[in-house]
Write an enzyme that holds these catalytic residues in place. Structure first.
Site, PDB file in Angstrom:
ATOM      1  N   GLY A 120       0.816  -1.204   0.000  1.00 22.06           N
ATOM      2  CA  GLY A 120       0.000   0.000   0.000  1.00 22.06           C
ATOM      3  C   GLY A 120       0.845   1.246   0.000  1.00 22.06           C
ATOM      4  N   PRO A 121       0.220   2.398  -0.259  1.00 19.33           N
ATOM      5  CA  PRO A 121       0.960   3.674  -0.275  1.00 19.33           C
ATOM      6  C   PRO A 121       1.506   3.997   1.107  1.00 19.33           C
ATOM      7  CG  PRO A 121      -1.218   3.893  -1.293  1.00 19.33           C
ATOM      8  CD  PRO A 121      -1.194   2.574  -0.596  1.00 19.33           C
ATOM      9  N   GLY A 139      -0.909   2.598   7.177  1.00 24.06           N
ATOM     10  CA  GLY A 139      -1.043   1.809   8.400  1.00 24.06           C
ATOM     11  C   GLY A 139      -0.532   0.390   8.296  1.00 24.06           C
ATOM     12  N   THR A 170       2.556  -0.846   9.077  1.00 26.83           N
ATOM     13  CA  THR A 170       3.289  -1.204  10.295  1.00 26.83           C
ATOM     14  C   THR A 170       2.346  -1.343  11.482  1.00 26.83           C
ATOM     15  OG1 THR A 170       5.225  -0.002   9.454  1.00 26.83           O
ATOM     16  CG2 THR A 170       5.181  -0.523  11.804  1.00 26.83           C
ATOM     17  N   HIS A 204     -12.859  35.856 -10.681  1.00 25.93           N
ATOM     18  CA  HIS A 204     -12.385  34.557 -11.156  1.00 25.93           C
ATOM     19  C   HIS A 204     -13.014  33.421 -10.338  1.00 25.93           C
ATOM     20  CE1 HIS A 204      -9.161  31.972 -13.006  1.00 25.93           C
ATOM     21  NE2 HIS A 204      -9.512  31.218 -11.974  1.00 25.93           N
ATOM     22  N   GLU A 205     -12.951  33.540  -9.013  1.00 26.44           N
ATOM     23  CA  GLU A 205     -13.516  32.485  -8.165  1.00 26.44           C
ATOM     24  C   GLU A 205     -15.038  32.479  -8.257  1.00 26.44           C
ATOM     25  OE1 GLU A 205     -11.479  30.433  -7.148  1.00 26.44           O
ATOM     26  OE2 GLU A 205      -9.680  31.634  -7.445  1.00 26.44           O
ATOM     27  N   ASP A 209      -6.174  25.821 -14.354  1.00 23.43           N
ATOM     28  CA  ASP A 209      -7.485  25.406 -14.861  1.00 23.43           C
ATOM     29  C   ASP A 209      -7.368  24.869 -16.288  1.00 23.43           C
ATOM     30  OD1 ASP A 209      -8.501  26.379 -12.470  1.00 23.43           O
ATOM     31  OD2 ASP A 209      -8.900  28.363 -13.315  1.00 23.43           O
TER      32      ASP A 209
END
Length: 647
Positions: free
Chosen positions: A205-206, A210, A212, A427-428, A505
Site C-alpha cells: 500500500g501507499p 497503516g 506497520t 475569477h472564483e 485550470d
C-alpha cells in the site's frame, strides 16, 4: 511471565560498571607490576658507603636488618634505608660502635605464589579484553565482532501493545489477517484438517496507510513475540553479513516460536535479482537468497510467520511472491469516506472536541488522505487551538488545519492591489456560478480569495461520497467549471485584460480532455480505442511517462478532438455566466467584502438573500480563511478543487 516483568538494565549504570571494572583492573596491574610495598619506603635512601661512614662516626642509633635491606634511624632521629651488598663484617662493626640492631628473615614467597603474582597482570588484561568484547557484542550485535548478528528488536507485550481496535479504515485487510491471528492462537484447530500455517503475509500500500500498525496489531491480538526489523538492516558493506543476519534472525524466531517477524520496507533487500543499472549487488542478492531459503527451503521453520511491508511491490523478486513464501498479499489502500471517518474517530479520542466538530464533514473534505495524513490533520488542529488559547478544538480549527496542510500557511503579509483582489473575486465567482448551474457538478463547500501557499483563491467542491469512476456528464461539467474563471475575466475585464491566473485550470481541462479521447474512448471520431499508455516508470530517480506511438494523422485527430472538447466546456461556461451575469456580480461583491463564503452562504447570495454573520468588520486578513487546493507548479489566480479522474 515473571521474566517478562523484569525491567531491562539501565544503560548508564551498565556503562559506569564497565568503566569501573576496567579502572580497577588497571590499578591492580600497576600495583602488581611495582611489586609489594616495603616499610620505610618514604625514608631517605643512603648509599652503603655513607651508611658505613655514619656507623664509624657514631651517627647511627638503631638498625633493623631484613635480608639485604637495612632500615633504621640516625642519632638525629632521621629514618634511613640502605642495602647490604654482602658485607660479612657488618655485625662486628655495629657492635664495635654500640649500635642497637635487630635481624629478621626476608619475606619469601612460595613457588606457586610467585608464579601466581607473575601471571596475574596478564590474566587481568586478558579478562578485561574478553569482558569488553562480550559487551560490544551484546544487544543488537552492533559491535566490532557482531556484524553477523540480527538487528531485529523484540517488542515487549506491555510496551505499545496495539490491537485491531486501534486500527480503523482498513476492514478488508483486517479480515484477511484475522486468520493468521486465529492460527497463532489455536494452531491445532487448523492442523486437524491438514491446514498449514501460512509462511508470510505481504502488506502492500501507499505510505502512511497503516501497514506497520496493522502488523503490530496482529502480534497484539495473538499475544505472541513480535520481532521488528527494517530491510535496510540486512545490507552492509561486507559481503555475507546480510545472509548471516537472516540466519541469526530465524534462529531467534525459532527460540520464541510461535512468533511474528516483521520486515519493514522489504524492497530494500527483496528487489529482483539481476535488475537495475550496472547489474545486481552481490551482497543484497546473497541476503535475498538466504531469506528465500529460510522461508521455504529444505529445513522448515515452523511457528514463524513473516509479515513484510512495501509500497513498491512491482520491484520485488518473483521468487519472493510465489506460494510457499508470501502466501498472502494484503492490499492496504487509502481509506474511503467511511474509513476516514473511523480513523478520525480514533485520533479524535485524544483531543477535547467542541460540539460543532463533525467528523463526517471532515472526512468528506479529505479525499485521498491516508491514515497518517488524518493523524497529522488532527494534530495540526490541536496545535492551532492551543495557539489560539482555546480549551476545545473546534470545527474552525480543523478547517484551518486542512487548509494549512493542503495549501500552506495563510499569506497575511501578501499585499494585493484592489484591481488584483477584484479580478481574483470575479475569477472564483465564475467557478462557483458555473458549478451551481451544472447539475452533474459536486456541491460547493466554500470559496475564498485569501492567498494561501501559491494560490490566490480557491473554490472547493465536496462530493457526497467517494467516487471510483467518472461519468461523461460529470466530466463535461468539470470542464465547464474549470473554464468559468477564465470566462469571468473576459466578460468583466475584457479580452485584453485576461490574466495568466487560469493556467492550472487550462492544464486540468486539457489533461481531462486528452484522457477522455486517448484512454476512455469518449470520442465519436476516434472510437472506443486506447491510443496512449500513461503508466509512469521510474528510471534513474526520474518519473518517465511511456506513451504508445501513433501515426501523424491519428495524432492530429487526437489534438483536434481535445481542442473541441475543451472548447465546448469554454462555450458552456460562457453561456451560463452570460445568462446569470447578475449572480456573478453579487457573488464577487460578497467575496470582496467577506473574503470567505461557505456553500450555504453562496446559495443565499445567488438567491438574493442576505448573509447573517456575527461580525463582518475588521481587518480582512484576521478573519478565518478556508479553501483547499493542491499546490500548483506556478503561481495562479485560483482553482476549483477538483482532482483529476483516474483511469
Amino acid at each position: 511471565m515473571a521474566e517478562n516483568n523484569k525491567k531491562p538494565p539501565n544503560p548508564l549504570i551498565k556503562n559506569l560498571g564497565l568503566w569501573f571494572v576496567i579502572l580497577l583492573g588497571l590499578v591492580v596491574v600497576v600495583n602488581v607490576m611495582q611489586g609489594p610495598s616495603r616499610s620505610g619506603a618514604d625514608a631517605n635512601t643512603l648509599a652503603y658507603s655513607d651508611f658505613l661512614t655514619k656507623v664509624e662516626e657514631g651517627g647511627i642509633r638503631s638498625a633493623e636488618i631484613r635480608g639485604e635491606e637495612i632500615i633504621g634511624k640516625t642519632t638525629a632521629d632521621e629514618e634511613f634505608r640502605t642495602f647490604n651488598p654482602g658485607d660479612s663484617e657488618l655485625v662486628n662493626r655495629l657492635r664495635a660502635k654500640n649500635v642497637r640492631f635487630d635481624a629478621r628473615p626476608e619475606e619469601s614467597r612460595g613457588l606457586l605464589a610467585q608464579l601466581f603474582f607473575n601471571m596475574l597482570p596478564f590474566v587481568i588484561m586478558i579478562g578485561i579484553w574478553i569482558f569488553v568484547m562480550r559487551q560490544m557484542q551484546n544487544g543488537a550485535g552492533r559491535g566490532a565482532m557482531g556484524f553477523g548478528k540480527s538487528r531485529a528488536k523484540l517488542l515487549v507485550a506491555k510496551e505499545g501493545r496495539v490491537t485491531f481496535d486501534d486500527v480503523a479504515g482498513i476492514d478488508e485487510a483486517r479480515e484477511e489477517l484475522q486468520e493468521i491471528v486465529d492460527f497463532l492462537k489455536d494452531p491445532a484447530r487448523f492442523h486437524r484438517l491438514g491446514g498449514k500455517i501460512p509462511k508470510g503475509a505481504l502488506l502492500v500500500g501507499p505510505p502512511g496507510t497503516g501497514k506497520t500498525l496493522l502488523a503490530r496489531a496482529i502480534a497484539g491480538e495473538a499475544n505472541v513475540p513480535f520481532f521488528n526489523i527494517s530491510g535496510s538492516d540486512f545490507v552492509e558493506m561486507f559481503v555475507g553479513v546480510g545472509a548471516s543476519r537472516v540466519r541469526d534472525m530465524f534462529e531467534q524466531g525459532k527460540k520464541a516460536a510461535p512468533c511474528i517477524i516483521f520486515i519493514d520496507e522489504i524492497d530494500a533487500v527483496g528487489r529482483s535479482r539481476g535488475a537495475g543499472v550496472g547489474g545486481g549487488n552481490d551482497e543484497r542478492e546473497q541476503t535475498l537468497n538466504q531469506l528465500l531459503v529460510e522461508m521455504d527451503g529444505f529445513d522448515a521453520n515452523e511457528g514463524i510467520i513473516i509479515v513484510a511491508a512495501t509500497n513498491r511491490p512491482d520491484v520485488l523478486d518473483p521468487a519472493l511472491l510465489r506460494p510457499g513464501r508470501f502466501d498472502r498479499q494484503v492490499v492496504v489502500g487509502r481509506p474511503d469516506i467511511e474509513g476516514r471517518e473511523k480513523i478520525l474517530g480514533v485520533h479524535m479520542k485524544k483531543v477535547p472536541l467542541a460540539p460543532d466538530v463533525n467528523a463526517r464533514t471532515i472526512a468528506r473534505g479529505t479525499p485521498g488522505f491516508s491514515g497518517a495524513d488524518l493523524a497529522n490533520l488532527v494534530n495540526e488542529a490541536a496545535l492551532l487551538a492551543a495557539r489560539r488559547a482555546k480549551r476545545l478544538v473546534s470545527m474552525r480549527d480543523f478547517e484551518d488545519a486542512k487548509d494549512k496542510v493542503l495549501m500552506g500557511v495563510e499569506r497575511k503579509s501578501m499585499v494585493m492591489t484592489e484591481d488584483e483582489k477584484k479580478m481574483t473575486a470575479y475569477h472564483e465567482a465564475g467557478h462557483a456560478v458555473v458549478s451551481m448551474h451544472e447539475a452533474a457538478s459536486d456541491p460547493i463547500h466554500k470559496a475564498t480569495i485569501i492567498p494561501r501557499g501559491r494560490a490566490l483563491g480557491m473554490v472547493m467542491r465536496l462530493p457526497e461520497r467517494d467516487q471510483y469512476s467518472y461519468h461523461r456528464d460529470k466530466m463535461y461539467a468539470n470542464l465547464s467549471v474549470s473554464m468559468g474563471g477564465r470566462v469571468a475575466e473576459e466578460l468583466i475585464f475584457g479580452y485584453d485584460k485576461v490574466s495568466s491566473g487560469a493556467s492550472s485550470d487550462i492544464s486540468y481541462a486539457t489533461d481531462l480532455a486528452r484522457s477522455m479521447v486517448t484512454q476512455w474512448g469518449m470520442s465519436d471520431k476516434l472510437g472506443p480505442l486506447k491510443y496512449a499508455d500513461n503508466q509512469e516508470e521510474v528510471f534513474l530517480g526520474h518519473s518517465v511517462t511511456r506513451t504508445q506511438n501513433v501515426s501523424e494523422q491519428t495524432a492530429q485527430l487526437i489534438d483536434g478532438e481535445v481542442r473541441e472538447i475543451v472548447t465546448s466546456g469554454y462555450n458552456r461556461a460562457k453561456q451560463v455566466l452570460s445568462d446569470n451575469i447578475d449572480q456573478l456580480h453579487n457573488l464577487a461583491a460578497a467575496l470582496l467584502e467577506l473574503e470567505t463564503l461557505s456553500g450555504d452562504e453562496i446559495k443565499k447570495v445567488l438567491a438574493g438573500e442576505p448573509i447573517e454573520r456575527g461580525s463582518v468588520t475588521g481587518t480582512p486578513a484576521s478573519r478565518p480563511s478556508t479553501g483547499v487546493s493542491a499546490i500548483p507548479k506556478t503561481g495562479r489566480r485560483g482553482g476549483f478543487g477538483e482532482p483529476a479522474p483516474q483511469a
